[in-house]
Design an enzyme around this catalytic site. Sequence first.
Site, PDB file in Angstrom:
ATOM      1  N   HIS A 197     -17.365 -19.114 -33.848  1.00  0.00           N
ATOM      2  CA  HIS A 197     -16.747 -18.365 -35.128  1.00  0.00           C
ATOM      3  C   HIS A 197     -17.208 -18.682 -36.409  1.00  0.00           C
ATOM      4  O   HIS A 197     -17.176 -17.725 -37.286  1.00  0.00           O
ATOM      5  CB  HIS A 197     -15.186 -18.685 -34.915  1.00  0.00           C
ATOM      6  CG  HIS A 197     -14.478 -17.854 -33.848  1.00  0.00           C
ATOM      7  ND1 HIS A 197     -14.175 -18.542 -32.767  1.00  0.00           N
ATOM      8  CD2 HIS A 197     -14.071 -16.613 -33.973  1.00  0.00           C
ATOM      9  CE1 HIS A 197     -13.688 -17.636 -32.006  1.00  0.00           C
ATOM     10  NE2 HIS A 197     -13.555 -16.514 -32.723  1.00  0.00           N
ATOM     11  N   GLU A 211     -10.726 -11.326 -21.719  1.00  0.00           N
ATOM     12  CA  GLU A 211     -11.492 -12.573 -22.456  1.00  0.00           C
ATOM     13  C   GLU A 211     -11.882 -13.412 -21.159  1.00  0.00           C
ATOM     14  O   GLU A 211     -12.550 -14.235 -21.287  1.00  0.00           O
ATOM     15  CB  GLU A 211     -11.022 -13.150 -23.468  1.00  0.00           C
ATOM     16  CG  GLU A 211     -10.577 -12.186 -24.685  1.00  0.00           C
ATOM     17  CD  GLU A 211     -10.441 -12.799 -26.010  1.00  0.00           C
ATOM     18  OE1 GLU A 211     -11.535 -12.952 -26.583  1.00  0.00           O
ATOM     19  OE2 GLU A 211      -9.316 -13.211 -26.225  1.00  0.00           O
ATOM     20  N   ASP A 245     -15.813 -14.362 -25.567  1.00  0.00           N
ATOM     21  CA  ASP A 245     -15.182 -15.223 -24.656  1.00  0.00           C
ATOM     22  C   ASP A 245     -15.343 -15.094 -23.209  1.00  0.00           C
ATOM     23  O   ASP A 245     -15.483 -15.815 -22.351  1.00  0.00           O
ATOM     24  CB  ASP A 245     -13.635 -15.368 -24.847  1.00  0.00           C
ATOM     25  CG  ASP A 245     -13.508 -16.246 -26.051  1.00  0.00           C
ATOM     26  OD1 ASP A 245     -13.862 -17.303 -26.329  1.00  0.00           O
ATOM     27  OD2 ASP A 245     -12.658 -15.777 -27.016  1.00  0.00           O
ATOM     28  N   CYS A 286     -14.947  -5.329 -28.284  1.00  0.00           N
ATOM     29  CA  CYS A 286     -14.825  -5.752 -29.818  1.00  0.00           C
ATOM     30  C   CYS A 286     -15.731  -7.345 -29.933  1.00  0.00           C
ATOM     31  O   CYS A 286     -15.766  -7.760 -31.189  1.00  0.00           O
ATOM     32  CB  CYS A 286     -13.694  -6.028 -30.361  1.00  0.00           C
ATOM     33  SG  CYS A 286     -12.846  -7.221 -29.366  1.00  0.00           S
TER      34      CYS A 286
HETATM   35  C1  PEP Z   1     -14.436 -12.408 -28.132  1.00  0.00           C
HETATM   36  O1  PEP Z   1     -13.926 -13.225 -27.663  1.00  0.00           O
HETATM   37  O2  PEP Z   1     -15.409 -11.539 -27.996  1.00  0.00           O
HETATM   38  C2  PEP Z   1     -13.618 -11.914 -29.585  1.00  0.00           C
HETATM   39  C3  PEP Z   1     -14.022 -10.739 -30.037  1.00  0.00           C
HETATM   40  O3  PEP Z   1     -12.684 -12.682 -30.008  1.00  0.00           O
HETATM   41  P1  PEP Z   1     -13.229 -14.111 -30.885  1.00  0.00           P
HETATM   42  O4  PEP Z   1     -14.639 -13.915 -31.138  1.00  0.00           O
HETATM   43  O5  PEP Z   1     -12.227 -13.966 -31.937  1.00  0.00           O
HETATM   44  O6  PEP Z   1     -12.628 -15.171 -29.813  1.00  0.00           O
HETATM   45 MG    MG Z   2     -12.005 -14.239 -28.274  1.00  0.00          MG
END
Ligand code: PEP
Ligand code: MG
Length: 465
Positions: free
Chosen positions: A73, A320, A344, A397
Amino acid sequence: MDDSYLRERKAAVEQVVERLLRALQGTQGLTSGVHGGDDLVLVAHDIAPADMMQFKQGVFRGFVTDIGGKTSHTAIVARSLDIPAVVGARDASRLIRQDDWVIIDGDNGLLIVDPSPAIIDDYRVRKQESELSRQRLLRLRSTPARSLDGQTIELLANIELPDDCDTALAAGAAGIGLFRTEFLFMNRGRNLPGEDEQFEAYRRVVQSMGGKPVTIRTIDIGADKPLDTDLDYRDGEFTHLNPALGLRAIRYSLSDPAMFRVQLRALLRAAAFGPLRILVPMLAHARELRQTFEQLDLARAELRAAGVEPGPVEVGVMIEVPGAVLMLPLLLRHFDFISVGTNDLVQYTLAIDRADESVADLYDPLHPAVLQLLAQTISLAHAAHGWKGHPVHVSVCGEMAGDPQLTRLLLGMGLRSFSMHPAQILRVKQEILRADCSRLAPLAQAVLGELEPEGQERALAALAG
Ligand code: PEP
Ligand code: MG
């Protein structure tokens, strides 16, 4: 450290020490007191995602960290700032000294310390070229995202804060595909946002987007995004040994239903102001599904009891973990839409910590197992047409959606909705405008059929045209 208890909690102790030092220095935020002109870059052993958020004000021109992975992140927030960053550079913070000159080549994951004049010149030219290509891409802003064979593709934006809507609109986003609301909860100490403050934030996003769809994810706290309050004892523990496998996302929300309902009530109130979809992260159990809908019903009832009519919402789930893909028939029955969190999904399919640079080379979005799961998810969502009467809206996403090198593959798998950082939207649109989806479908199938790296490379080269 001899004490094994403390040794296991090294990261928590480090964070406490860092915060103590900051408090002793009397600085409120990380950026207060930093005056570096235009050419300051930050080199650190680690930067927490919450700390990275404080750099949104634009103090630094680039970031380098010793640890972390490309989809951690910290890296995701750096990317949303649209400035160069290299994570996982191991000894960088030890080897680079104050006032050293560095070139951060984020595209290639390269860090050049004390570059020669020839290299500096080379990078000046590259920078100008990249600026020019950005300017050229801006012309595509209001061009419809339609492929050569006439398929309309939905290009949505990922945001972290309500203010990011401006960038999303400037890039021509068709809506918000992922609002990571946990960032509203960071850098707040014990003063977490209450229902009214959250409602205002969600309403602002919905209104800023002026009728375009807005997908708001319930908090994904945990793993590399702990709350400040988690540094205190929680259930007698400081932090946990495998936080990525621990209490995060929907598990966290369901462990504190009162807090979860504060967010749900705020979302249901904001839904009265425009199209709002609630997205639930990392759900994989039928029990979690039931509990989530129970909390939603309860939140609606609480609002009505207070004389407030909840707005209409669609409810979706993030795919995920591989377990969720295998549970898809159940999830598709209950949810209005799905969104694949490939960051994820890669991590949990391959058992590779996305924030651990020591295994970063094994973090592979093109791993055949990941591609199979992704393709299966997309085609099952479309197949819902047969029994639900309509296909279930499916979007990606994770960072894969914003990688223009993967656009053709995802289109070939049947994906028609992509959500990404606003900075990536026009690059991906450019790929879509050049693509013929009907021709890409069999080529993507060929990629899916290859398990050997050489065969996959050949199939990918054919797909790239
Ligand atoms: C993902 O896991 O691809 C996602 C979009 O959520 P995050 O990156 O916030 O875990
Ligand atoms: Mg995620």
